[in-house]
Design an enzyme around this catalytic site. Structure first.
Site, PDB file in Angstrom:
ATOM      1  N   ASP A  13       0.773  -1.290   0.160  1.00 50.56           N
ATOM      2  CA  ASP A  13       0.072  -0.075  -0.108  1.00 50.56           C
ATOM      3  C   ASP A  13       0.919   1.288   0.040  1.00 50.56           C
ATOM      4  OD1 ASP A  13      -2.039  -1.787  -0.070  1.00 50.56           O
ATOM      5  OD2 ASP A  13      -2.321  -1.583   2.321  1.00 50.56           O
ATOM      6  N   LYS A  16       1.958   2.314  -4.936  1.00 52.32           N
ATOM      7  CA  LYS A  16       2.721   1.583  -6.243  1.00 52.32           C
ATOM      8  C   LYS A  16       1.487   2.079  -7.340  1.00 52.32           C
ATOM      9  CE  LYS A  16       2.293  -2.224  -4.541  1.00 52.32           C
ATOM     10  NZ  LYS A  16       2.158  -1.878  -3.191  1.00 52.32           N
ATOM     11  N   LYS A  18      -0.677   4.310  -8.119  1.00 53.25           N
ATOM     12  CA  LYS A  18      -0.510   5.660  -8.501  1.00 53.25           C
ATOM     13  C   LYS A  18       0.758   5.849  -9.565  1.00 53.25           C
ATOM     14  CE  LYS A  18       1.040  10.101  -7.638  1.00 53.25           C
ATOM     15  NZ  LYS A  18       0.981  11.348  -7.150  1.00 53.25           N
ATOM     16  N   GLY A  40      -4.651  -4.151  -3.908  1.00 49.85           N
ATOM     17  CA  GLY A  40      -5.609  -3.148  -4.302  1.00 49.85           C
ATOM     18  C   GLY A  40      -4.566  -1.851  -4.543  1.00 49.85           C
ATOM     19  N   HIS A  41      -4.505  -1.695  -5.907  1.00 49.60           N
ATOM     20  CA  HIS A  41      -3.978  -0.488  -6.287  1.00 49.60           C
ATOM     21  C   HIS A  41      -4.814   0.696  -6.688  1.00 49.60           C
ATOM     22  CE1 HIS A  41      -0.248  -3.389  -7.297  1.00 49.60           C
ATOM     23  NE2 HIS A  41      -0.609  -3.494  -6.046  1.00 49.60           N
ATOM     24  N   THR A 129      -6.035 -11.599   3.875  1.00 49.09           N
ATOM     25  CA  THR A 129      -7.364 -10.995   3.017  1.00 49.09           C
ATOM     26  C   THR A 129      -8.174 -12.005   2.546  1.00 49.09           C
ATOM     27  OG1 THR A 129      -6.023 -11.371   0.877  1.00 49.09           O
ATOM     28  CG2 THR A 129      -5.608  -9.294   1.917  1.00 49.09           C
ATOM     29  N   GLN A 224       1.945  -6.112  -3.194  1.00 53.09           N
ATOM     30  CA  GLN A 224       2.370  -6.230  -1.860  1.00 53.09           C
ATOM     31  C   GLN A 224       3.679  -5.433  -1.717  1.00 53.09           C
ATOM     32  OE1 GLN A 224       1.388  -9.604  -3.381  1.00 53.09           O
ATOM     33  NE2 GLN A 224      -0.527  -8.480  -2.812  1.00 53.09           N
ATOM     34  N   VAL A 300      -8.713  -3.183  -0.115  1.00 52.15           N
ATOM     35  CA  VAL A 300      -9.492  -4.580  -0.478  1.00 52.15           C
ATOM     36  C   VAL A 300     -10.319  -4.640   0.656  1.00 52.15           C
ATOM     37  CG1 VAL A 300      -9.092  -7.135  -0.791  1.00 52.15           C
ATOM     38  CG2 VAL A 300      -7.550  -5.220  -2.039  1.00 52.15           C
ATOM     39  N   GLY A 302     -10.992  -3.130   3.698  1.00 53.75           N
ATOM     40  CA  GLY A 302     -11.334  -1.843   4.281  1.00 53.75           C
ATOM     41  C   GLY A 302     -10.870  -1.748   5.926  1.00 53.75           C
ATOM     42  N   ASP A 333       2.555  14.700   1.881  1.00 55.69           N
ATOM     43  CA  ASP A 333       1.566  15.630   2.497  1.00 55.69           C
ATOM     44  C   ASP A 333       0.900  15.111   3.806  1.00 55.69           C
ATOM     45  OD1 ASP A 333       0.616  13.729   0.285  1.00 55.69           O
ATOM     46  OD2 ASP A 333      -1.319  14.172   1.019  1.00 55.69           O
ATOM     47  N   SER A 413       5.741  12.101  -3.988  1.00 55.37           N
ATOM     48  CA  SER A 413       4.297  12.222  -4.549  1.00 55.37           C
ATOM     49  C   SER A 413       3.708  13.118  -3.292  1.00 55.37           C
ATOM     50  CB  SER A 413       3.640  10.820  -4.418  1.00 55.37           C
ATOM     51  OG  SER A 413       2.240  10.792  -4.509  1.00 55.37           O
TER      52      SER A 413
HETATM   53  P1  GDP Z   1      -0.747   0.455  -3.517  1.00 62.30           P
HETATM   54  O1  GDP Z   1      -1.360  -1.111  -3.107  1.00 62.30           O
HETATM   55  O2  GDP Z   1       0.543   0.418  -3.276  1.00 62.30           O
HETATM   56  O3  GDP Z   1      -1.251   1.003  -4.892  1.00 62.30           O
HETATM   57  O4  GDP Z   1      -1.485   1.605  -2.654  1.00 62.30           O
HETATM   58  P2  GDP Z   1      -3.128   1.692  -2.115  1.00 62.30           P
HETATM   59  O5  GDP Z   1      -3.563   2.090  -3.391  1.00 62.30           O
HETATM   60  O6  GDP Z   1      -3.675   0.625  -1.442  1.00 62.30           O
HETATM   61  O7  GDP Z   1      -2.962   2.756  -1.184  1.00 62.30           O
HETATM   62  C1  GDP Z   1      -2.154   4.049  -1.314  1.00 62.30           C
HETATM   63  C2  GDP Z   1      -3.346   4.977  -1.159  1.00 62.30           C
HETATM   64  O8  GDP Z   1      -2.525   6.480  -0.844  1.00 62.30           O
HETATM   65  C3  GDP Z   1      -4.314   5.330  -2.110  1.00 62.30           C
HETATM   66  O9  GDP Z   1      -5.698   5.670  -1.563  1.00 62.30           O
HETATM   67  C4  GDP Z   1      -3.916   6.394  -3.021  1.00 62.30           C
HETATM   68  O10 GDP Z   1      -4.935   7.021  -3.831  1.00 62.30           O
HETATM   69  C5  GDP Z   1      -3.151   7.089  -1.918  1.00 62.30           C
HETATM   70  N1  GDP Z   1      -1.975   8.150  -2.353  1.00 62.30           N
HETATM   71  C6  GDP Z   1      -1.246   7.865  -3.198  1.00 62.30           C
HETATM   72  N2  GDP Z   1       0.012   8.578  -3.011  1.00 62.30           N
HETATM   73  C7  GDP Z   1      -0.710   9.612  -2.332  1.00 62.30           C
HETATM   74  C8  GDP Z   1       0.175  10.683  -1.967  1.00 62.30           C
HETATM   75  O11 GDP Z   1       1.140  11.246  -2.240  1.00 62.30           O
HETATM   76  N3  GDP Z   1      -0.758  11.540  -1.049  1.00 62.30           N
HETATM   77  C9  GDP Z   1      -1.812  11.207  -0.762  1.00 62.30           C
HETATM   78  N4  GDP Z   1      -2.775  11.879   0.252  1.00 62.30           N
HETATM   79  N5  GDP Z   1      -2.425  10.136  -1.021  1.00 62.30           N
HETATM   80  C10 GDP Z   1      -1.698   9.223  -1.789  1.00 62.30           C
HETATM   81  P1  IMO Z   2      -0.827  -4.113  -2.213  1.00 60.94           P
HETATM   82  O1  IMO Z   2      -0.438  -4.717  -3.380  1.00 60.94           O
HETATM   83  C1  IMO Z   2      -1.041  -4.567   2.145  1.00 60.94           C
HETATM   84  C2  IMO Z   2      -1.242  -8.676   3.726  1.00 60.94           C
HETATM   85  C3  IMO Z   2      -2.441  -8.896   4.463  1.00 60.94           C
HETATM   86  C4  IMO Z   2      -1.848 -10.149   5.285  1.00 60.94           C
HETATM   87  C5  IMO Z   2      -0.790 -10.967   4.639  1.00 60.94           C
HETATM   88  C6  IMO Z   2      -1.185 -12.274   3.787  1.00 60.94           C
HETATM   89  O2  IMO Z   2      -2.364  -3.301  -2.251  1.00 60.94           O
HETATM   90  O3  IMO Z   2      -0.032  -3.395  -1.753  1.00 60.94           O
HETATM   91  P2  IMO Z   2      -2.735 -12.739   1.889  1.00 60.94           P
HETATM   92  O4  IMO Z   2      -4.134 -12.412   1.544  1.00 60.94           O
HETATM   93  O5  IMO Z   2      -1.871 -12.163   0.942  1.00 60.94           O
HETATM   94  O6  IMO Z   2      -2.414 -14.159   2.289  1.00 60.94           O
HETATM   95  O7  IMO Z   2      -2.447 -12.082   3.530  1.00 60.94           O
HETATM   96  O8  IMO Z   2      -0.505  -9.862   3.555  1.00 60.94           O
HETATM   97  N1  IMO Z   2      -1.467  -8.165   2.135  1.00 60.94           N
HETATM   98  C7  IMO Z   2      -1.118  -6.915   2.097  1.00 60.94           C
HETATM   99  N2  IMO Z   2      -0.967  -5.745   2.697  1.00 60.94           N
HETATM  100  N3  IMO Z   2      -0.995  -4.455   0.759  1.00 60.94           N
HETATM  101  C8  IMO Z   2      -1.107  -5.510   0.139  1.00 60.94           C
HETATM  102  O9  IMO Z   2      -1.263  -5.495  -1.372  1.00 60.94           O
HETATM  103  C9  IMO Z   2      -1.334  -6.756   0.644  1.00 60.94           C
HETATM  104  N4  IMO Z   2      -1.508  -8.072   0.235  1.00 60.94           N
HETATM  105  C10 IMO Z   2      -1.522  -8.967   1.303  1.00 60.94           C
HETATM  106  O10 IMO Z   2      -2.988  -8.159   5.061  1.00 60.94           O
HETATM  107  O11 IMO Z   2      -1.420  -9.337   6.488  1.00 60.94           O
HETATM  108 MG    MG Z   3      -2.900  -1.410  -1.575  1.00 62.10          MG
END
Ligand code: GDP
Ligand code: IMO
Ligand code: MG
Length: 433
Positions: A13, A16, A18, A40-41, A129, A224, A300, A302, A333, A413
């Protein structure tokens, strides 16, 4: 032609989605190499929000091809839902997406087995998850899994399916998990799914290598993060795939000699979802403040994300494992307005400062974090697109992270939107893009 890997440098999270979306217009192909719909990207394009789970973020750029590589585990129902969502947004998925014929298939009974595993007495619950990811990879490594190519061939499907399904029922019964899975219905449903995805299935390793030989550029999108990697993460509190740079090769069939750069994505602080050790975790009001300011709730599931301060030794470790050429620091930010910002700069284990990452959970839990405090800033960095406009303390904060981690910060970012980003001219990242 430079092919790059962009992956998570923390516990996932990091933002990535973005950055991959932002940079994908410079590439011909964006490929996912591991994980499944546990990812969840999030990508914002103006008012429109997309949460991509299985399909690489490059799909949002017309003309860019998206590849789901052989290292990914696919729940065809989830994939078809995602395709339908993207088609409703006007994206020509059938033309843009290629699915590996060697990727593994997730079945509903994999989720059932995960429940057995997570709820079993005496076994540590990982806080997964619940998408069936781990059990599907177990079947892959156990050499009894079903691959996309098998799903598409009714005869092979019939030769694998009954034993796969029967094993799971026996296991569930033994652990007293009574869940209704209609195996005959699943079989029928999966044969329908097969026809829906068939036009997109191919030998993606062959496709990628031909494209590279023809001068096309490939961006590999990690899911991940490094600390969730099956080998290098905080085992057993990890996911079941190779989220590190090496996974890009095994998960797509593109050799290391064809990849020119590895970029790590890290928040300006750190979060994790689910269980497991977390040396810089912040509890109470301070933790709540970051969670609120960063909207740190899983994209993914919540679930509220656990929040903490930037962890230098952790980043040094993940840089070493992946060989980062450059770091992208996201969510700067979110730190706006803090009077001072603690940074975890050292791990003390049994009284000694160490640069190593303990291999066991007890070792990780025994870490005594050493903090340094940096001055915060009063100005607003949200949405800034020019490095010169950052408050001096924010510049100093970023310079401190780069210096201590030993890797440049090539991009910052400052908000979720594509254009809320600063790429530093003259950085190694800029030269690789
Ligand atoms: P990922 O799994 O690595 O793609 O990241 P996620 O989408 O799960 O979580 C990142 C969250 O931070 C998302 O809600 C993005 O919209 C948000 N986000 C990404 N870059 C920034 C940033 O620079 N500032 C803020 N405030 N939010 C960001
Ligand atoms: P993105 O790509 C954050 C975590 C789960 C749990 C562990 C194992 O959005 O960054 P799993 O269902 O994969 O067997 O769960 O990994 N986890 C993540 N945490 N971002 C993710 O993906 C994740 N995918 C799995 O919360 O701790
Ligand atoms: Mg994510």
């Amino acid at each position: 032609m430079k092919n790059l890997i962009i992956l998570g440098a923390q516990w996932g999270d990091e933002g990535k989605g973005k950055v991959v979306d932002l940079f994908s217009d410079k590439f011909d192909i964006v490929a996912r190499y591991q994980g499944g719909h546990n990812a969840g990207h999030t990508v914002y394009i103006g008012e429109r929000k997309f949460v991509l789970k299985l399909i690489p973020s490059g799909i949002l750029r017309p003309g860019v091809r998206a590849v789901i590589g052989n290292g990914v585990v696919i729940d065809p129902g989830a994939l078809i839902d995602e395709i339908t969502m993207l088609e409703a947004a006007g994206i020509d998925v059938t033309r843009q997406l290629a699915i590996s014929n060697r990727a593994q298939i997730i079945f509903p009974f994999h989720r059932m087995v995960e429940k057995v595993s997570e709820a079993r007495k005496g076994r540590i619950a990982i806080g997964t998850t619940s998408r069936g990811i781990g059990p599907c990879y177990e079947d892959k490594i156990g050499r009894r899994g079903m691959r996309v190519a098998d799903l598409l061939d009714a005869t092979i499907f019939e030769s694998i399916y009954p034993a796969l399904a029967e094993d799971k029922t026996t296991l569930a019964r033994a652990f007293e998990v009574h869940e209704e899975v209609d195996f005959a219905r699943v079989r029928e449903q999966y044969l329908v799914y097969a026809e829906r995805i068939r036009p997109m299935v191919c030998d993606t390793a062959s496709m990628l290598n031909r494209a590279i030989a023809g001068g096309q550029r490939v961006l590999f999108e990690g899911a991940q993060g490094t600390m969730l990697d099956i080998d290098h993460g905080t085992y057993p509190f990890v996911t079941s795939s190779s989220a590190t740079a090496g996974g890009a090769c095994t998960g797509t069939g593109v050799p290391p000699t064809k990849i020119q750069g590895v970029i790590g994505v890290s928040k300006a602080y750190i979060t994790r979802v689910g269980g497991g050790p977390f040396p810089s975790e912040v509890f109470g009001e301070d933790g709540d403040r970051i969670r609120k300011a960063g909207n740190e709730f899983g994209s993914v599931t919540g679930r509220p994300r656990r929040c903490g301060w930037f962890d230098v030794p952790l980043l040094r470790y993940t840089s070493r494992i992946n060989g980062f050429d450059s770091l992208i620091i996201t969510k700067l930010d979110v730190l706006d307005g803090l009077p001072e910002i603690p940074v975890l700069t050292g791990y003390r284990v049994q009284g000694e400062l160490t640069d190593d990452m303990p291999a066991t959970v007890t070792g990780l839990e025994a870490i005594e974090p050493v903090y340094e405090r940096l001055p915060g800033w009063t100005g607003n960095t949200r949405g800034l697109k020019d490095h010169a406009l950052l408050p001096p303390q924010a510049k100093d904060y970023l310079a401190f992270l780069a210096e201590r981690v030993g890797v440049e910060v090539g991009c910052i970012s400052t908000g979720p939107e594509r254009n809320e980003t600063i790429v530093l001219p003259g950085s190694r990242l800029a030269s690789l893009l």
